[in-house]
Structures are given as structure tokens and as C-alpha cells.
Motif scaffolding. Structure first.
Motif, PDB file in Angstrom:
ATOM      1  N   LEU A   9       8.840 -23.036  -6.105  1.00  0.00           N
ATOM      2  CA  LEU A   9       9.363 -24.282  -6.675  1.00  0.00           C
ATOM      3  C   LEU A   9      10.518 -23.989  -7.637  1.00  0.00           C
ATOM      4  N   SER A  10      10.374 -22.939  -8.417  1.00  0.00           N
ATOM      5  CA  SER A  10      11.427 -22.545  -9.353  1.00  0.00           C
ATOM      6  C   SER A  10      12.719 -22.214  -8.619  1.00  0.00           C
ATOM      7  N   LEU A  11      12.612 -21.441  -7.539  1.00  0.00           N
ATOM      8  CA  LEU A  11      13.794 -21.061  -6.764  1.00  0.00           C
ATOM      9  C   LEU A  11      14.459 -22.277  -6.141  1.00  0.00           C
ATOM     10  N   ILE A  12      13.643 -23.201  -5.634  1.00  0.00           N
ATOM     11  CA  ILE A  12      14.187 -24.424  -5.027  1.00  0.00           C
ATOM     12  C   ILE A  12      14.945 -25.243  -6.064  1.00  0.00           C
ATOM     13  N   ILE A  13      14.360 -25.362  -7.258  1.00  0.00           N
ATOM     14  CA  ILE A  13      14.993 -26.160  -8.314  1.00  0.00           C
ATOM     15  C   ILE A  13      16.320 -25.554  -8.742  1.00  0.00           C
ATOM     16  N   ILE A  14      16.352 -24.241  -8.977  1.00  0.00           N
ATOM     17  CA  ILE A  14      17.590 -23.638  -9.471  1.00  0.00           C
ATOM     18  C   ILE A  14      18.678 -23.665  -8.405  1.00  0.00           C
ATOM     19  N   MET A  15      18.304 -23.510  -7.133  1.00  0.00           N
ATOM     20  CA  MET A  15      19.298 -23.608  -6.063  1.00  0.00           C
ATOM     21  C   MET A  15      19.805 -25.041  -5.930  1.00  0.00           C
ATOM     22  N   TYR A  16      18.899 -26.005  -6.047  1.00  0.00           N
ATOM     23  CA  TYR A  16      19.293 -27.409  -5.934  1.00  0.00           C
ATOM     24  C   TYR A  16      20.239 -27.809  -7.053  1.00  0.00           C
ATOM     25  N   LEU A  17      19.908 -27.421  -8.280  1.00  0.00           N
ATOM     26  CA  LEU A  17      20.758 -27.780  -9.416  1.00  0.00           C
ATOM     27  C   LEU A  17      22.115 -27.075  -9.332  1.00  0.00           C
ATOM     28  N   ALA A  18      22.124 -25.819  -8.869  1.00  0.00           N
ATOM     29  CA  ALA A  18      23.390 -25.109  -8.691  1.00  0.00           C
ATOM     30  C   ALA A  18      24.239 -25.813  -7.642  1.00  0.00           C
ATOM     31  N   TYR A  19      23.591 -26.244  -6.554  1.00  0.00           N
ATOM     32  CA  TYR A  19      24.306 -26.946  -5.493  1.00  0.00           C
ATOM     33  C   TYR A  19      24.878 -28.265  -5.992  1.00  0.00           C
ATOM     34  N   LYS A  20      24.176 -28.919  -6.899  1.00  0.00           N
ATOM     35  CA  LYS A  20      24.626 -30.202  -7.432  1.00  0.00           C
ATOM     36  C   LYS A  20      25.674 -30.045  -8.535  1.00  0.00           C
ATOM     37  N   GLY A  21      25.967 -28.811  -8.898  1.00  0.00           N
ATOM     38  CA  GLY A  21      27.033 -28.584  -9.855  1.00  0.00           C
ATOM     39  C   GLY A  21      26.599 -28.431 -11.302  1.00  0.00           C
ATOM     40  N   TYR A  22      25.296 -28.401 -11.567  1.00  0.00           N
ATOM     41  CA  TYR A  22      24.840 -28.208 -12.943  1.00  0.00           C
ATOM     42  C   TYR A  22      25.086 -26.756 -13.366  1.00  0.00           C
ATOM     43  N   SER A  23      25.533 -26.569 -14.580  1.00  0.00           N
ATOM     44  CA  SER A  23      25.853 -25.235 -15.080  1.00  0.00           C
ATOM     45  C   SER A  23      24.595 -24.389 -15.212  1.00  0.00           C
ATOM     46  N   THR A  24      24.642 -23.193 -14.613  1.00  0.00           N
ATOM     47  CA  THR A  24      23.489 -22.292 -14.733  1.00  0.00           C
ATOM     48  C   THR A  24      23.343 -21.759 -16.157  1.00  0.00           C
ATOM     49  N   ILE A  25      24.393 -21.871 -16.951  1.00  0.00           N
ATOM     50  CA  ILE A  25      24.300 -21.446 -18.349  1.00  0.00           C
ATOM     51  C   ILE A  25      23.210 -22.260 -19.053  1.00  0.00           C
ATOM     52  N   ILE A  26      23.080 -23.529 -18.640  1.00  0.00           N
ATOM     53  CA  ILE A  26      22.068 -24.419 -19.216  1.00  0.00           C
ATOM     54  C   ILE A  26      20.764 -24.361 -18.429  1.00  0.00           C
ATOM     55  N   THR A  27      20.875 -24.440 -17.094  1.00  0.00           N
ATOM     56  CA  THR A  27      19.671 -24.578 -16.274  1.00  0.00           C
ATOM     57  C   THR A  27      18.867 -23.284 -16.132  1.00  0.00           C
ATOM     58  N   ALA A  28      19.547 -22.127 -16.055  1.00  0.00           N
ATOM     59  CA  ALA A  28      18.837 -20.871 -15.787  1.00  0.00           C
ATOM     60  C   ALA A  28      17.766 -20.539 -16.832  1.00  0.00           C
ATOM     61  N   PRO A  29      18.075 -20.581 -18.133  1.00  0.00           N
ATOM     62  CA  PRO A  29      17.010 -20.254 -19.099  1.00  0.00           C
ATOM     63  C   PRO A  29      15.883 -21.278 -19.109  1.00  0.00           C
ATOM     64  N   ILE A  30      16.220 -22.556 -18.892  1.00  0.00           N
ATOM     65  CA  ILE A  30      15.197 -23.599 -18.873  1.00  0.00           C
ATOM     66  C   ILE A  30      14.240 -23.383 -17.703  1.00  0.00           C
ATOM     67  N   ILE A  31      14.818 -23.125 -16.524  1.00  0.00           N
ATOM     68  CA  ILE A  31      13.988 -22.937 -15.336  1.00  0.00           C
ATOM     69  C   ILE A  31      13.215 -21.627 -15.429  1.00  0.00           C
ATOM     70  N   ALA A  32      13.781 -20.625 -16.072  1.00  0.00           N
ATOM     71  CA  ALA A  32      13.064 -19.362 -16.273  1.00  0.00           C
ATOM     72  C   ALA A  32      11.798 -19.598 -17.096  1.00  0.00           C
ATOM     73  N   ILE A  33      11.921 -20.389 -18.161  1.00  0.00           N
ATOM     74  CA  ILE A  33      10.766 -20.705 -19.003  1.00  0.00           C
ATOM     75  C   ILE A  33       9.738 -21.522 -18.216  1.00  0.00           C
ATOM     76  N   ILE A  34      10.232 -22.500 -17.442  1.00  0.00           N
ATOM     77  CA  ILE A  34       9.333 -23.320 -16.616  1.00  0.00           C
ATOM     78  C   ILE A  34       8.597 -22.446 -15.606  1.00  0.00           C
ATOM     79  N   THR A  35       9.300 -21.461 -15.042  1.00  0.00           N
ATOM     80  CA  THR A  35       8.692 -20.546 -14.074  1.00  0.00           C
ATOM     81  C   THR A  35       7.546 -19.768 -14.704  1.00  0.00           C
ATOM     82  N   ILE A  36       7.751 -19.314 -15.929  1.00  0.00           N
ATOM     83  CA  ILE A  36       6.705 -18.582 -16.640  1.00  0.00           C
ATOM     84  C   ILE A  36       5.472 -19.464 -16.822  1.00  0.00           C
ATOM     85  N   ILE A  37       5.692 -20.718 -17.197  1.00  0.00           N
ATOM     86  CA  ILE A  37       4.579 -21.652 -17.397  1.00  0.00           C
ATOM     87  C   ILE A  37       3.839 -21.906 -16.087  1.00  0.00           C
ATOM     88  N   LEU A  38       4.603 -22.082 -14.990  1.00  0.00           N
ATOM     89  CA  LEU A  38       4.000 -22.378 -13.695  1.00  0.00           C
ATOM     90  C   LEU A  38       3.222 -21.192 -13.131  1.00  0.00           C
TER      91      LEU A  38
END
Length: 459
Positions: A9-38
Motif C-alpha cells: 500500500l505504501s509503494l502504491i501511494i508514493i507512486m500515485y502521488l509522484a505520478y500526480k505531481g506531488y513533491s516527494t520532498i513532502i510526501t516521501a517522509p510522510i509515507i515512510a512514517i505511515i509505512t512504519i505504522i502499517l
């Protein structure tokens, strides 16, 4: 099982957000933390994982590649200011014809990467040239990233014998080989990747022409149509020749013949850093050459240097962010479980190696990272089994290298994000062509090579 689903799920989210143009500078650490929780639950170690794992990977990438990004971006800006990029673009267009613009960019990228220039730097160098060529030929700008990817992220990175790219260097220490390992397999794979990639990009350009699309409405400051008073082609390509020759000299001659034992004091070895040092020196010399030979033409050197440095920041931070995310993924216990599962898929070392390297590279979004992780774990096993089957270590080298250049370039890959940022385009606009040229075609070619080599050693 829940941990694996959380990782997916984490990989799908980060790929989807990257595809939609969201900056990984913001999304990568957030999704990394979410991945740890999941995957591990809320264990109270989130900040430790952020500062000690994520930021360590982030900072290490900057440590290793900031000089390359900065000097490469300055080089691209100086090439633009001196009208060298424009001269090269015009020369190639005139000599090859507008219908060969895609091939010209691909071959230019192949030449640079085969010369040892980092693919991150190649994107900076090629974009100004590609934008002018595509504008002149009225080819959609959205095809530029896919064209750069074909020239820099595929056959010269993993297949062509003698390539100094890191993906062709890493297997050497595991299999006792050199960069020219399994040359016939490498050449065949290179020809297949180049041919299939060109067929795809040419078809896309022709379809766009039929639809009357054209280059598109883009505010590319470097694109002009006035070709008067351009520098001659020799002057224009001389900086690139300087990079090629200097890099070759330092990597193959100078650093091969000096004592690097002093580096033990710094916790590294000469073989680990000489490649990067060679490229940095080469680009800096090319930058200095352009400045010294164009002092009158470059009216505001301070402004040019400032713009070049600034242009390097966003791509560098985007790439660093995704590397930090990969560091978190690699630290999870579930990653070890997945890694073991992948390694146990087949007893055939050729098939097992191809699958494990490709999938681990996809998980980490890094060709070099995934390749190192895979070979660290199973290279001795591959060598032991291959001896019984009379499979040459050179074949294992080439299969490993080829396999690193497939799933590594998913949407969250650092080189993909960097190239799109340099070109000023989004995943939505251009990722389809990157996906075909640097994911689908390399995987297809690798599969063909794996099948043919496996049949040869069957029984």
C-alpha cells in the motif's frame, strides 16, 4: 501478511502521488512514517526512524551526489549561455535531418553515459540540446524524458560491455569479473533495447504529427530560432569531449596507478570514490574551460552560476527524499521476509538472480541499491550453483547488471523524478514513455536473454 500489505500500500501511494505531481520532498517522509505504522505498529520510535534512518539515507545521497548535481547544472547553464547547446542542436538537425532528432538525443545520451558521466548529470546536459532539437523538428516536448531515458537509463547503463556506470561495476567484486563481462550477451541486449526503444519513440512522434500536436506551448527560454553567429561545432562539442577524455583518464589511468591506502583514515577505499571523483573533476574542468573561453559572451557570470546552482537544488532534494524512503523500507523486518521469498522462487541461478535483482530494485527504487542488496545476500550461492552447471561468472555478472535496469525506474525513482524536474514536465505528461523505454523494454530484453541462457545450460 498485514505487514506485507502495508508495504505494498505504501509503494502504491508514493507512486500515485509522484505520478500526480506531488513533491516527494513532502510526501516521501510522510509515507515512510505511515509505512512504519502499517508494518510495525505505533511503537513510539517514529521520530528515531525519521531522523536516524530516513534522514541518514537522505543526507548520504546529498553527500555522494551534490557535487555532480551542482556541477552538472552549472555545465548545462554555461552550455546554454555560450550558445554551445544551440550550435550542437542546429548542427545535428542540419546533418541528420529533422526526422532523426530522437535518434540524435538517444545517441548523445549513450555517448555520455558510456563515457562515464553519471545519468543524473546527463539529464542536465541533454535537456537544452533535446529541447532545441525537438522544437526545430516540431516533436512534442513530452517525449524528451522518454528519449533521455532510452539513451541514458538503459543499454549503456546495464548492457554495453565496458560501461563504467555503477550498475555494470557493482557485480565485479562479487563475481571476479570486469566491465566487459559476457560481451556478446551485452551487445545483443544493447541492440535490442536501442532498436525497440527507437521504434516506440518514432511511432509516438509520428502519431503526434498526424494529430497536429507539435512541440507544445512551453516557455523554454533556451529555445530560439535565430541561428546567426553561432559558434562552430568543434567549439561547441569540445566541453563534452573534455568531460569524456578527462573522466576516462582519471578513472582508467590516474586513479588506477596511485596509492589510495590513505583513504582508510576516512573510512573508505579508492575504488569506492575514484569514479565519482573522476566525473566531478571532468565536469569542473569543462565548466572552467567554457568560462575562460567565453568571458566576453557571458556578461553576468555571477548570475549564471547562481542560476545553475539553484537549478540543481530541486532535483537533488527530490532524489534524496526518495532515497530516504528507500532507507526506511530496507530497515523493516518485512523487507527481509520479502527478500527471502524472492530468492527462493527458482533454483536456477540465472532465473533467481534476474527476479531477485529486478524486484528488489523496484522495492528500493534504486538500480544500484537493489543490485547491491541482492548480490550481498546471494552472490556466493549463485556462484556455487553455477559451477555445477558450468555457468560462467561473466554471465551472472551480465544478468545481474541487466536486471537492475527494469523495475528500478518506477514513478518514484530518483532519476525519473530528476529528469522530469529538469525538463519541467510531470509524470502525467511524460512517464508513459519513460515506462516503456526504461521498464517494459529492458525487462522484455532481459527475459529473452534469461530464457536463451537458461536453455543453453538446461540439463
Amino acid at each position: 501478511m498485514f505487514s506485507i500489505l502495508g508495504l505494498i500500500l505504501s509503494l502504491i501511494i508514493i507512486m500515485y502521488l509522484a505520478y500526480k505531481g506531488y513533491s516527494t520532498i513532502i510526501t516521501a517522509p510522510i509515507i515512510a512514517i505511515i509505512t512504519i505504522i502499517l508494518t510495525t505498529g505505533f511503537n513510539g520510535h517514529l521520530m528515531a526512524n525519521y531522523t536516524e534512518v530516513y534522514m541518514s539515507g537522505f543526507a548520504n545521497f546529498i553527500k555522494n551526489y551534490f557535487p555532480l548535481f551542482m556541477t552538472g547544472a552549472i555545465f548545462a547553464k554555461l552550455m546554454e549561455e555560450a550558445n554551445y547547446a544551440k550550435s550542437i542542436a542546429h548542427f545535428i538537425t542540419q546533418k541528420l535531418g529533422k526526422d532523426k532528432s530522437i535518434l540524435a538525443v538517444v545517441l548523445s545520451g549513450a555517448l555520455l553515459t558510456y563515457g562515464g558521466v553519471s545519468l543524473f548529470v546527463v539529464a542536465f546536459i541533454l535537456y537544452p540540446i533535446a529541447s532545441m532539437l525537438f522544437k526545430e523538428a516540431d516533436i512534442p516536448k513530452r517525449l524528451i524524458p522518454g528519449t533521455i531515458a532510452l539513451g541514458a537509463f538503459t543499454f549503456t547503463m546495464t548492457a554495453l560491455p565496458g560501461s563504467p556506470e555503477i550498475q555494470n561495476v557493482i557485480p565485479m567484486k562479487y563475481f571476479g569479473t570486469d566491465t566487459f563481462a559476457a560481451p556478446i550477451i551485452g551487445i545483443v541486449a544493447s541492440v535490442m533495447m536501442l532498436t525497440l526503444g527507437m521504434l516506440w519513440l518514432t511511432k509516438r512522434a509520428k502519431s503526434a504529427k498526424v494529430n497536429g500536436e507539435g512541440y507544445g506551448n512551453h516557455s523554454d527560454k533556451s529555445i530560439e530560432t535565430d541561428y546567426s553567429n553561432l559558434p562552430n561545432i568543434f567549439s561547441a562539442i569540445l566541453p563534452i569531449i573534455i568531460i569524456f577524455v578527462t573522466n576516462l583518464f582519471f578513472s582508467k589511468v590516474y586513479y588506477e596507478n596511485i596509492d589510495g591506502s590513505y583513504l582508510s583514515e576516512f573510512g573508505t577505499t579508492l575504488s569506492s570514490v575514484s569514479g565519482t571523483w573522476s566525473v566531478i573533476i571532468a565536469i569542473v574542468l569543462a565548466d572552467v574551460f567554457i568560462v575562460l573561453t567565453n568571458l566576453k559572451k557571458i556578461q553576468n557570470l555571477k548570475s549564471v552560476l547562481d542560476i545553475g546552482v539553484t537549478n540543481s537544488f530541486r532535483p537533488l532534494l527530490n532524489s534524496s527524499a526518495i532515497v530516504g524512503y528507500g532507507s526506511v523500507i530496507k530497515s523493516l523486518a518485512v523487507f527481509g521476509v520479502i527478500q527471502s521469498f524472492i530468492f527462493g522462487i527458482s533454483s536456477n541461478p540465472i532465473i533467481s538472480e534476474a527476479l531477485s535483482v529486478n524486484l528488489i530494485c523496484g522495492l528500493t527504487a534504486s538500480a544500484s541499491g537493489g543490485l547491491g542488496i541482492s548480490l550481498d545476500a546471494l552472490a556466493p550461492t549463485y556462484l556455487h550453483i553455477s559451477q555445477a552447471l558450468n555457468i560462467s561468472p561473466e554471465i551472472l555478472h551480465r544478468i545481474a547488471s541487466l536486471s537492475s535496469g527494469g523495475l528500478d525506474t518506477l514513478p518514484h525513482n530518483g532519476a525519473v523524478i530528476t529528469t522530469l524536474a529538469i525538463c519541467g514536465l510531470t509524470h502525467k505528461e511524460s512517464y508513459k514513455d519513460i515506462f516503456v523505454t526504461s521498464v517494459v523494454i529492458p525487462i522484455f530484453v532481459t527475459a529473452i536473454i534469461v530464457i536463451l541462457t537458461s536453455l543453453r545450460f538446461a540439463g
